[in-house]
Design an enzyme around this catalytic site. Sequence first.
Site, mmCIF file in Angstrom:
data_model
loop_
_atom_site.group_PDB
_atom_site.id
_atom_site.type_symbol
_atom_site.label_atom_id
_atom_site.label_comp_id
_atom_site.label_asym_id
_atom_site.label_seq_id
_atom_site.Cartn_x
_atom_site.Cartn_y
_atom_site.Cartn_z
ATOM 1 N N HIS A 107 -3.506 3.651 0.611
ATOM 2 C CA HIS A 107 -3.808 3.150 1.962
ATOM 3 C C HIS A 107 -5.000 3.869 2.602
ATOM 4 C CE1 HIS A 107 -1.613 1.016 5.516
ATOM 5 N NE2 HIS A 107 -2.907 1.004 5.702
ATOM 6 N N LYS A 150 0.824 -1.216 0.000
ATOM 7 C CA LYS A 150 0.000 0.000 0.000
ATOM 8 C C LYS A 150 0.852 1.256 0.000
ATOM 9 C CE LYS A 150 -3.211 -2.599 2.920
ATOM 10 N NZ LYS A 150 -2.414 -3.322 3.923
HETATM 11 P P1 NAP Z 1 -7.653 -9.046 13.013
HETATM 12 O O1 NAP Z 1 -7.131 -9.897 11.917
HETATM 13 O O2 NAP Z 1 -9.116 -8.769 13.074
HETATM 14 O O3 NAP Z 1 -7.249 -9.635 14.434
HETATM 15 C C1 NAP Z 1 -5.946 -10.010 14.741
HETATM 16 C C2 NAP Z 1 -5.957 -10.555 16.179
HETATM 17 O O4 NAP Z 1 -6.782 -11.721 16.237
HETATM 18 C C3 NAP Z 1 -4.584 -10.970 16.640
HETATM 19 O O5 NAP Z 1 -4.465 -10.539 17.984
HETATM 20 C C4 NAP Z 1 -4.596 -12.494 16.560
HETATM 21 O O6 NAP Z 1 -3.798 -13.053 17.574
HETATM 22 C C5 NAP Z 1 -6.052 -12.806 16.808
HETATM 23 N N1 NAP Z 1 -6.521 -14.019 16.131
HETATM 24 C C6 NAP Z 1 -6.291 -14.403 14.845
HETATM 25 N N2 NAP Z 1 -6.922 -15.568 14.570
HETATM 26 C C7 NAP Z 1 -7.571 -15.928 15.696
HETATM 27 C C8 NAP Z 1 -8.370 -17.035 16.043
HETATM 28 N N3 NAP Z 1 -8.670 -17.992 15.157
HETATM 29 N N4 NAP Z 1 -8.872 -17.099 17.317
HETATM 30 C C9 NAP Z 1 -8.590 -16.130 18.224
HETATM 31 N N5 NAP Z 1 -7.835 -15.043 17.938
HETATM 32 C C10 NAP Z 1 -7.320 -14.965 16.698
HETATM 33 O O7 NAP Z 1 -6.923 -7.626 13.049
HETATM 34 P P2 NAP Z 1 -5.879 -6.779 12.219
HETATM 35 O O8 NAP Z 1 -4.497 -7.329 12.296
HETATM 36 O O9 NAP Z 1 -6.108 -5.387 12.643
HETATM 37 O O10 NAP Z 1 -6.378 -6.902 10.692
HETATM 38 C C11 NAP Z 1 -5.917 -7.889 9.796
HETATM 39 C C12 NAP Z 1 -5.053 -7.307 8.712
HETATM 40 O O11 NAP Z 1 -5.746 -6.266 8.012
HETATM 41 C C13 NAP Z 1 -3.776 -6.609 9.205
HETATM 42 O O12 NAP Z 1 -2.779 -7.516 9.599
HETATM 43 C C14 NAP Z 1 -3.423 -5.792 7.999
HETATM 44 O O13 NAP Z 1 -2.796 -6.623 7.024
HETATM 45 C C15 NAP Z 1 -4.798 -5.332 7.514
HETATM 46 N N6 NAP Z 1 -5.197 -3.967 7.992
HETATM 47 C C16 NAP Z 1 -5.379 -2.994 7.056
HETATM 48 C C17 NAP Z 1 -5.758 -1.725 7.450
HETATM 49 C C18 NAP Z 1 -5.969 -0.668 6.404
HETATM 50 O O14 NAP Z 1 -6.118 0.513 6.754
HETATM 51 N N7 NAP Z 1 -5.993 -1.010 5.137
HETATM 52 C C19 NAP Z 1 -5.968 -1.421 8.803
HETATM 53 C C20 NAP Z 1 -5.789 -2.435 9.741
HETATM 54 C C21 NAP Z 1 -5.410 -3.721 9.320
HETATM 55 P P3 NAP Z 1 -2.408 -13.876 17.323
HETATM 56 O O15 NAP Z 1 -1.626 -13.144 16.273
HETATM 57 O O16 NAP Z 1 -1.783 -13.822 18.683
HETATM 58 O O17 NAP Z 1 -2.801 -15.264 16.908
#
Ligand code: NAP
Length: 274
Positions: free
Chosen positions: A106, A73
């Site tokens: 982004h 991004k």
């Molecule tokens: P998410 O994927 O909603 O949540 C991640 C959290 O959930 C981590 O703490 C992870 O823990 C936990 N988790 C994952 N699988 C699980 C399961 N099966 N059971 C229980 N807990 C679980 O949050 P996010 O990282 O904010 O979003 C995902 C991706 O979206 C990011 O990594 C990024 O690539 C992207 N993103 C983009 C933007 C944007 O503005 N475009 C903004 C935010 C995020 P562990 O790692 O400890 O397993």
Amino acid sequence: MTSAPLIDLNDGRTMPVLGFGTYSIDDPGVMTEAIESGYRLLDTATRYENERAVGRAVADAGVSREDLFITTKLPGSEHGRDTPRAALEASLERLGLDHVDLYLIHWPLPRVGKFLPTWEALVELREAGLTRSIGVSNFLPDHLETIVDATGVAPAVNQVELHPYLPQAVQREADARHGTVTQSWSPLGRKSDLLDHPVLQRIGQKHGLEPGPVVLRWHTQIGAAPIPKSATPERFRANLGIFDVTLDEEDMAAIAALETGERLGGDPAEHEEF
Ligand code: NAP
């Protein structure tokens, strides 16, 4: 080993419907293991400062480059008509790649007011072959209208905050009008209490899934493309193992009832990051 099914993009290409979010992961070994366990889409961003680690994982995994789908991004500091090319070239250098599969703006940064020339620049980057597909992130319906009206080119993807608390029906309809795939960030509600919800526990027990995979199956059944982040192999494997389960109408209605409409992240009408 299973991989996610592919979803059609409006530019004739395809994308895995479920990918691996890499925000806050800088260990290439975790990402290599994710690829080896079946993930084909890795979502990074210049702002995550982990493009070198993603590149290392791609190089180390025993999967051919053409079978992988790498998204990065453009950060807010590089909005403009002339700046995106150097920004993407720098990302490619860090990734060790000659192209990415998807390049996203982004955030729209409406107060800065440069997302239209930035989109025009991305159209050229696609034509130059530095990225196969182009898209946006956090674009509200009126931001989409502006760039499509001016250029005639609709984003292949709009990556927005989306989870059961914020199911984004209006945004998804707006994306669909342009043939744009809605990709879900924070699909598991990040660090909220979502996955502790008794409704998700109950649906999970019915299908033999943990709440996280239940939520991810809900995303794919409403036509969204989630990119969950997990640095825990047991969890990231389970997150991918959802495609032989189908949630029924009652499950989908129960999850729809969890909507609060509250954002966990920034409001794209105001949020600024550079
Ligand atoms: P998410 O994927 O909603 O949540 C991640 C959290 O959930 C981590 O703490 C992870 O823990 C936990 N988790 C994952 N699988 C699980 C399961 N099966 N059971 C229980 N807990 C679980 O949050 P996010 O990282 O904010 O979003 C995902 C991706 O979206 C990011 O990594 C990024 O690539 C992207 N993103 C983009 C933007 C944007 O503005 N475009 C903004 C935010 C995020 P562990 O790692 O400890 O397993």
